[in-house]
Scaffold this active site. Structure first.
Site, short mmCIF file in Angstrom:
data_model
loop_
_atom_site.label_atom_id
_atom_site.label_comp_id
_atom_site.label_asym_id
_atom_site.label_seq_id
_atom_site.Cartn_x
_atom_site.Cartn_y
_atom_site.Cartn_z
N TRP A 102 -4.60 5.24 3.38
CA TRP A 102 -4.53 4.28 2.46
C TRP A 102 -6.11 3.77 3.10
O TRP A 102 -7.08 3.25 2.89
CB TRP A 102 -4.09 3.92 1.62
CG TRP A 102 -2.19 3.78 0.71
CD1 TRP A 102 -1.68 4.60 0.65
CD2 TRP A 102 -2.88 4.85 0.29
NE1 TRP A 102 -0.92 5.47 0.24
CE2 TRP A 102 -2.11 5.75 -0.71
CE3 TRP A 102 -4.13 4.96 -0.85
CZ2 TRP A 102 -2.02 6.26 -1.59
CZ3 TRP A 102 -4.21 6.43 -2.16
CH2 TRP A 102 -3.16 6.05 -2.51
N ASP A 169 -3.97 -5.27 2.91
CA ASP A 169 -3.47 -4.14 2.26
C ASP A 169 -1.23 -4.45 1.97
O ASP A 169 -1.11 -3.58 3.10
CB ASP A 169 -3.67 -2.61 2.46
CG ASP A 169 -3.35 -2.23 0.70
OD1 ASP A 169 -2.60 -2.22 0.15
OD2 ASP A 169 -3.76 -0.91 1.25
N LYS A 193 4.89 -0.10 -6.33
CA LYS A 193 5.23 0.15 -5.32
C LYS A 193 6.71 -0.72 -4.77
O LYS A 193 7.81 -0.73 -4.96
CB LYS A 193 4.58 0.38 -4.26
CG LYS A 193 3.16 0.65 -3.58
CD LYS A 193 3.91 2.56 -4.14
CE LYS A 193 2.43 3.36 -4.07
NZ LYS A 193 0.66 3.29 -3.13
C1 LIG Z 1 -0.10 3.05 -3.13
C2 LIG Z 1 -1.83 2.93 -2.06
C3 LIG Z 1 -2.50 2.64 -2.55
C4 LIG Z 1 -3.51 2.93 -3.77
O1 LIG Z 1 -2.93 2.09 -5.14
P1 LIG Z 1 -3.53 2.78 -6.31
O2 LIG Z 1 -2.82 1.69 -6.50
O3 LIG Z 1 -2.91 3.83 -6.42
O4 LIG Z 1 -5.06 2.78 -5.88
C5 LIG Z 1 -2.50 1.63 -1.50
N1 LIG Z 1 -1.89 1.19 -0.03
C6 LIG Z 1 -1.36 1.23 -0.66
C7 LIG Z 1 -0.77 0.66 1.27
C8 LIG Z 1 -0.36 2.45 -0.36
O5 LIG Z 1 0.28 2.11 -0.17
#
Ligand SMILES: *Cc1c(COP(=O)(O)O)cnc(C)c1O
Length: 356
Positions: A102, A169, A193
């Site tokens: 990511w 993030d 998540k």
């Molecule tokens: C799952 C994830 C993403 C991507 O998320 P989407 O909502 O599918 O675009 C980005 N960063 C992290 C740390 C993730 O776990």
């Protein structure tokens, strides 16, 4: 219904209270006699949902009045583009740390919009650790990091001190422990998540960063537009924000301190067994082990398929590692009870007996 232990990495387990409230609201939302998914997002009942979700985020993270909170669409992945579009002006450089898939995608997207300096990377060892020795240049437009690497199972437990705007993030570990949210200029997290279902992304931005934003950004990708319209510039992800609101209520009722105690106990239980059991081995540096996503492999790779089959028989679901790394991954998000981790540990011990 038989009890399935849900170790899915995302979309992932949610608190039962949020599921129950959703089932009810699909039949009769807030006494309207209508389903949540067939009412106007501008109804007063739904506006109250968004307002409460925003307030809960502010309360749980103790955000000062300097912050704006919005719910957007396009996943955390769209933030990889929106951040440089809004905050990386021509002639400036953005700093990134590459700690996994990511983080790497965030780098790739930012490069489409401007100068990017990858200050550190753990790609050399298949992202099995968090790089720590790097300096953050003072003249960066912003510095971007990823607090938890969902696919590789490493987590940042402290954040760099810098005068540069700090963007993180936190998709897979937000609300899993207390932290000083007021040290960040921007935090974002895809809901699916640790906060809700897929379909919405939480974005928290400091007003001082917003003031520096590029004004010439397409409307739907402009943070200010969404903030000025209270997450309602266009139709928001009505159902997803509703489930987030109920999950946030549950998180607030627990408190982040208690959440950390609970998450730490779960992670300790599983890592202790991985380290003890000769059939299994962890894949990342011990000090960087994630409490949210526990990655491990079988010492004898030939046993992997049969262990996963055994888990399925024991109602242990979602343990197959990400397709890019293989092995096993147990995601222990907030809502997963410790009983589920104990069931996995029991299965590992039974499997050890059967295979030695
Ligand atoms: C799952 C994830 C993403 C991507 O998320 P989407 O909502 O599918 O675009 C980005 N960063 C992290 C740390 C993730 O776990």
């Amino acid at each position: 219904m038989s009890k399935i232990h849900n170790f899915s990495a995302g979309p992932a387990i949610l608190p039962q209270s949020a599921i129950d409230a959703s089932v009810e609201a699909l039949q009769n939302f807030s006494g309207t006699g209508l389903s949540l998914i067939e009412v106007s997002h501008r109804s007063k009942e739904y506006e109250a949902v968004v307002a409460e979700a925003v307030q809960l985020v502010k309360d749980i993270l103790n955000l000062s009045a300097d912050y704006e909170v919005v719910f957007l669409q396009g996943g955390a992945s769209l933030q990889f583009d929106m951040i440089p579009m809004n905050f990386l002006p021509a002639g400036k450089t953005a700093g990134y740390v590459n700690t996994g898939v990511w983080a790497g995608r965030a780098v790739k997207e930012a490069k489409m919009f401007g100068d990017v300096n990858v200050l550190a990377s753990s790609e050399d060892k298949n992202y099995s650790y968090i790089p720590k020795d790097y300096a953050i240049p003072e003249d960066l437009a912003y510095f971007h990091c990823t607090s938890n690497n969902t696919i590789y199972g490493t987590e940042l437990f402290s954040f760099p001190k810098t005068n540069v705007p700090l963007i993180c993030d936190m998709s897979s570990d937000i609300f899993s422990r207390p932290f000083d949210a007021n040290q960040f200029d921007m935090i974002y997290a895809g809901a699916q998540k640790n906060m809700g279902p897929a379909g919405t992304t939480l974005v928290i931005i400091k007003k001082s960063l917003l003031e520096k934003a590029n004004a010439k950004v397409p409307t739907m990708l402009n943070y200010k537009v969404h903030i000025d319209n209270g997450s309602m510039y266009n139709t928001p992800s009505v159902f997803a924000i509703f489930v987030c609101m109920h999950t946030l209520r549950w998180i607030k009722s627990m408190g982040l301190e208690a959440m950390e105690v609970r998450n730490k106990a779960k992670a300790d239980l599983l890592y202790t067994e991985i380290d003890r059991n000769p059939l299994f081995v962890g894949t990342v540096a011990a000090e960087d082990r994630s409490r949210m996503n526990v990655n491990f492999v079988l010492t004898n790779k030939d046993l992997e398929e049969s262990f996963l089959k055994y888990c399925k028989e024991k109602n242990l679901s979602g343990l197959k590692g990400h397709r890019s790394v293989g092995g096993l991954r147990a995601s222990l998000y907030n809502a997963l009870p410790i009983e589920s981790v104990q069931a996995l540990v029991d299965a590992m011990q039974e499997f050890e007996k059967a295979n030695s």
